[in-house]
Design an enzyme around this catalytic site. Sequence first.
Site, PDB file in Angstrom:
ATOM      1  N   TYR A 141       0.804  -1.226   0.001  1.00  0.00           N
ATOM      2  CA  TYR A 141       0.024   0.017  -0.052  1.00  0.00           C
ATOM      3  C   TYR A 141       0.963   1.262  -0.116  1.00  0.00           C
ATOM      4  CZ  TYR A 141      -3.578   3.466   1.043  1.00  0.00           C
ATOM      5  OH  TYR A 141      -4.488   4.671   0.881  1.00  0.00           O
ATOM      6  N   CYS A 142       0.851   2.122  -1.256  1.00  0.00           N
ATOM      7  CA  CYS A 142       1.489   3.252  -1.112  1.00  0.00           C
ATOM      8  C   CYS A 142       0.930   4.524  -0.545  1.00  0.00           C
ATOM      9  CB  CYS A 142       2.191   3.569  -2.744  1.00  0.00           C
ATOM     10  SG  CYS A 142       3.126   5.059  -2.779  1.00  0.00           S
ATOM     11  N   VAL A 143       1.152   4.933   0.528  1.00  0.00           N
ATOM     12  CA  VAL A 143       0.530   5.898   1.156  1.00  0.00           C
ATOM     13  C   VAL A 143       0.763   7.361   0.519  1.00  0.00           C
ATOM     14  CG1 VAL A 143       0.414   5.033   3.569  1.00  0.00           C
ATOM     15  CG2 VAL A 143       2.249   6.363   2.697  1.00  0.00           C
ATOM     16  N   GLY A 146      -1.807   6.896  -2.184  1.00  0.00           N
ATOM     17  CA  GLY A 146      -3.069   6.611  -1.496  1.00  0.00           C
ATOM     18  C   GLY A 146      -3.900   5.590  -2.203  1.00  0.00           C
TER      19      GLY A 146
END
Length: 411
Positions: A141-143, A146
């Site tokens: 998950y790439c914050v 998003g």
Amino acid sequence: MVFDPKLFKYAWAKRVIPICVILGLGYIDFACFYALGYREIYKFHSHGVAISLWVILAWCEVCVIAYWVLLVVTGPGKAPRVKPFNLYSSEDTSDLTPVPDYFFCDESGYPFWCSQCQSIKLPRTLHSKDRNYCILKFDHYCVWVGTVIGQRNYKYFLNFLIWFLMFFIVTLIYLSRYTKSNYDRGTKDIDHNYIVLYILSGYWILILSSLLAAHLWYVVHNMTTIDDMNIKKVKRYSRWTSNNDKTKRKDVRKIPGEETGIRYINIRYNDTRVIVQYTLNDFPFSFGFKRNWQNLWLNNNRTNGDFTQHESSYSRKRLAISFLLFLVPYVDLVYPSRERINVSDVEKSTLDSLYSHRLIEYEQYNDRLNDKFLDYINSKIKNNEFHMPRYLSPLAEDQQSSSEGSRPDNI
């Protein structure tokens, strides 16, 4: 962009951070286009050079935004819901799936199950709380953008990294060229926006180049970030256990999560099933650089489907095309879709049995195994390096004794 602080685990942070990135890009645009491009280069040096800076940075930023949108809109790829395997040969097959030739399992031989989705888990599938479903070939998950990175949007993630990196490289080149002239022009000081640009450019070039290099390495070996993290966990745990040997000084550091790297595969063998042990370093899904690279760009990041059945799919011409898709923006959006869509098996439309149909659907999503790994598994079976599934335990002793000297079936 992958190894996130604990703050990023909160739902509000996952929504706020992409907004902060957009606002940060807005400030960088002001510093690059106005402070550097107009007030320095355009007014005191060359109109043409200033225009070239604006055009190049604008192109890079358009690519960044476009691939960011594609990342989010395309999504990571939703895994199908697979009903339980018919491990006990039940006659009532209304809610069961035929047992495939092979599937990955626990030590007892049972397939992995997602309790949230109520489904058999496909290889390298992970349930996402953010999406509330299982993600095909879950990477991370790439914050910062998003969204979850998975099978379907992974190639767009690579394109995003390239053009974001190019944006900061171009910024740093122009910035370093005109900083001295800005300093020498009477004030013996530089525009404070330049200092911020140096810090941001240096930071993001380091982060993005490292991340891009890591993911290109993953593509070469058909790995995911999760695979790499598990391999590193094995090394940390092995190092910790060796340091805590009774004959050595105790390691007072925090105990790492236990990870031995041992995995199991359940395989059809003659008229029964056997469990064979392997390790993460055996890389069962890697087909070599050439095939792995083309599978990503020409086969939707899959190791199965009609594309993989023909040797002509992996020609030099197609290898060149795959590099073109990687380096030239938007070409993948207009490239013929016949190699990009999931191709259904012809038999699927002719089967009347819903029971058999479920197996065909499962096989369309199940990752293929490379020949080297299959040879390794078959050699272990020949050497009787296997055990029986627990659900066949009443027959295990008889099957083990009768298997001596028999030739294993190829998968």
